[in-house]
Design a protein around this motif. Sequence first.
Motif, PDB file in Angstrom:
ATOM      1  N   UNK A  40       0.885  -1.225   0.072  1.00 50.88           N
ATOM      2  CA  UNK A  40      -0.083  -0.029  -0.011  1.00 50.88           C
ATOM      3  C   UNK A  40       0.953   1.254  -0.131  1.00 50.88           C
ATOM      4  N   UNK A  41       0.551   2.154  -1.144  1.00 51.70           N
ATOM      5  CA  UNK A  41       1.636   3.266  -1.082  1.00 51.70           C
ATOM      6  C   UNK A  41       0.656   4.352  -1.290  1.00 51.70           C
ATOM      7  N   UNK A  42       0.618   5.289  -0.267  1.00 54.74           N
ATOM      8  CA  UNK A  42      -0.224   6.416  -0.232  1.00 54.74           C
ATOM      9  C   UNK A  42       0.345   7.755  -0.901  1.00 54.74           C
ATOM     10  N   UNK A  43      -0.505   8.567  -1.668  1.00 51.72           N
ATOM     11  CA  UNK A  43       0.037   9.742  -2.194  1.00 51.72           C
ATOM     12  C   UNK A  43      -0.925  10.910  -1.776  1.00 51.72           C
ATOM     13  N   UNK A  44      -0.133  11.956  -1.783  1.00 53.59           N
ATOM     14  CA  UNK A  44      -0.792  13.203  -1.433  1.00 53.59           C
ATOM     15  C   UNK A  44      -0.976  14.385  -2.268  1.00 53.59           C
ATOM     16  N   UNK A  45      -1.647  15.366  -1.880  1.00 54.73           N
ATOM     17  CA  UNK A  45      -1.683  16.607  -2.289  1.00 54.73           C
ATOM     18  C   UNK A  45      -1.313  17.554  -1.181  1.00 54.73           C
ATOM     19  N   UNK A  46      -0.199  18.042  -0.998  1.00 57.18           N
ATOM     20  CA  UNK A  46       0.354  18.707  -0.030  1.00 57.18           C
ATOM     21  C   UNK A  46       0.407  17.438   1.316  1.00 57.18           C
ATOM     22  N   UNK A  47      -0.552  18.009   2.362  1.00 58.06           N
ATOM     23  CA  UNK A  47      -0.584  17.285   3.571  1.00 58.06           C
ATOM     24  C   UNK A  47      -1.975  16.324   3.333  1.00 58.06           C
ATOM     25  N   UNK A  48      -2.609  16.498   2.331  1.00 56.42           N
ATOM     26  CA  UNK A  48      -3.893  15.928   2.289  1.00 56.42           C
ATOM     27  C   UNK A  48      -3.891  14.534   1.328  1.00 56.42           C
ATOM     28  N   UNK A  49      -4.223  13.628   2.041  1.00 56.71           N
ATOM     29  CA  UNK A  49      -4.446  12.039   1.301  1.00 56.71           C
ATOM     30  C   UNK A  49      -5.171  12.079   0.104  1.00 56.71           C
ATOM     31  N   UNK A  50      -4.693  11.788  -1.107  1.00 55.45           N
ATOM     32  CA  UNK A  50      -5.671  11.831  -2.250  1.00 55.45           C
ATOM     33  C   UNK A  50      -6.026  10.054  -2.652  1.00 55.45           C
ATOM     34  N   UNK A  51      -4.995   9.300  -2.393  1.00 52.32           N
ATOM     35  CA  UNK A  51      -5.393   8.066  -2.604  1.00 52.32           C
ATOM     36  C   UNK A  51      -4.031   7.066  -2.117  1.00 52.32           C
ATOM     37  N   UNK A  52      -4.357   5.723  -2.609  1.00 55.61           N
ATOM     38  CA  UNK A  52      -3.159   4.638  -2.463  1.00 55.61           C
ATOM     39  C   UNK A  52      -3.060   3.747  -3.722  1.00 55.61           C
ATOM     40  N   UNK A  53      -1.955   3.634  -4.109  1.00 55.44           N
ATOM     41  CA  UNK A  53      -1.652   2.644  -5.064  1.00 55.44           C
ATOM     42  C   UNK A  53      -1.491   1.286  -4.367  1.00 55.44           C
ATOM     43  N   UNK A  54      -2.178   0.254  -4.905  1.00 49.67           N
ATOM     44  CA  UNK A  54      -2.308  -1.070  -4.004  1.00 49.67           C
ATOM     45  C   UNK A  54      -1.661  -1.987  -5.117  1.00 49.67           C
ATOM     46  N   UNK A  55      -0.759  -2.820  -4.608  1.00 45.35           N
ATOM     47  CA  UNK A  55      -0.163  -3.803  -5.491  1.00 45.35           C
ATOM     48  C   UNK A  55      -0.213  -5.140  -4.742  1.00 45.35           C
ATOM     49  N   UNK A  56      -0.780  -6.133  -5.326  1.00 46.49           N
ATOM     50  CA  UNK A  56      -0.818  -7.536  -4.620  1.00 46.49           C
ATOM     51  C   UNK A  56      -0.278  -8.539  -5.473  1.00 46.49           C
ATOM     52  N   UNK A  57       0.616  -9.385  -5.013  1.00 50.17           N
ATOM     53  CA  UNK A  57       1.423 -10.259  -5.586  1.00 50.17           C
ATOM     54  C   UNK A  57       0.491 -11.714  -5.678  1.00 50.17           C
ATOM     55  N   UNK A  58       0.723 -12.561  -6.737  1.00 50.83           N
ATOM     56  CA  UNK A  58       0.370 -13.588  -7.027  1.00 50.83           C
ATOM     57  C   UNK A  58       0.789 -14.634  -5.745  1.00 50.83           C
ATOM     58  N   UNK A  59      -0.106 -15.595  -5.343  1.00 42.93           N
ATOM     59  CA  UNK A  59       0.559 -16.547  -4.321  1.00 42.93           C
ATOM     60  C   UNK A  59       1.815 -17.037  -4.490  1.00 42.93           C
ATOM     61  N   UNK A  60       2.521 -16.801  -3.655  1.00 45.18           N
ATOM     62  CA  UNK A  60       3.950 -17.353  -3.543  1.00 45.18           C
ATOM     63  C   UNK A  60       4.859 -16.402  -4.378  1.00 45.18           C
ATOM     64  N   UNK A  61       4.227 -15.415  -4.877  1.00 47.16           N
ATOM     65  CA  UNK A  61       5.107 -14.228  -5.555  1.00 47.16           C
ATOM     66  C   UNK A  61       5.747 -13.331  -4.713  1.00 47.16           C
ATOM     67  N   UNK A  62       7.031 -12.779  -5.156  1.00 44.59           N
ATOM     68  CA  UNK A  62       7.708 -11.756  -4.331  1.00 44.59           C
ATOM     69  C   UNK A  62       7.683 -10.489  -4.929  1.00 44.59           C
ATOM     70  N   UNK A  63       7.448  -9.585  -3.751  1.00 45.53           N
ATOM     71  CA  UNK A  63       7.564  -8.328  -4.185  1.00 45.53           C
ATOM     72  C   UNK A  63       8.754  -7.755  -3.501  1.00 45.53           C
ATOM     73  N   UNK A  64       9.805  -7.429  -4.146  1.00 48.39           N
ATOM     74  CA  UNK A  64      11.127  -6.995  -3.399  1.00 48.39           C
ATOM     75  C   UNK A  64      11.201  -5.576  -3.401  1.00 48.39           C
ATOM     76  N   UNK A  65      12.407  -5.034  -2.951  1.00 46.57           N
ATOM     77  CA  UNK A  65      13.022  -3.570  -2.748  1.00 46.57           C
ATOM     78  C   UNK A  65      12.981  -2.789  -3.983  1.00 46.57           C
ATOM     79  N   UNK A  66      13.007  -3.616  -5.206  1.00 49.48           N
ATOM     80  CA  UNK A  66      13.247  -2.864  -6.487  1.00 49.48           C
ATOM     81  C   UNK A  66      11.724  -2.530  -6.999  1.00 49.48           C
TER      82      UNK A  66
END
Length: 146
Positions: free
Chosen positions: A99-125
């Motif tokens: 879950x990655x939030x994004x803002x306009x100034x200090x106001x929350x606009x929304x969130x980018x949400x990425x979910x891996x496939x079962x067993x999938x790896x989401x790493x630092x890259x």
Amino acid sequence: MRKADLLDELRSEIGVVSDKSAGEIGRLYRFVCDILVEKVAVYQSVSIYLTHSATFQCEYHRGHRLLPDEVPFGEGLFSLAAVRGGIVREKIGTRTEVFVPFYRGHHLVGELVVISAPGGMIDDEDVTLFCELASLFESKVKECNS
């Protein structure tokens, strides 16, 4: 193709669409969801939730529907990311949810949400790419509201 090369290719394609979508942030949101699911097999679900009243509402989505369309403020990892003001990456069963939030100034606009496939790896890259996308969204929101 090496993962770093794939992510660089994604950055390039997203940048081109971003440049062409002046004033049409919805087009950029939709493209990001589409291309991430199309090009990266481990991303099973990509969504952009925007804030409305006291909820997060899924406005753009690609892939498997794994989360509800509407989540009230104060519930789940959405609110944890918003309160922290930064990324939340959690292993839920065999999936990784980011879950990655994004803002306009200090106001929350929304969130980018990425979910891996079962067993999938989401790493630092991957996370670095998601943070860059959130920054791009913030710039575009500012540009659209100027």
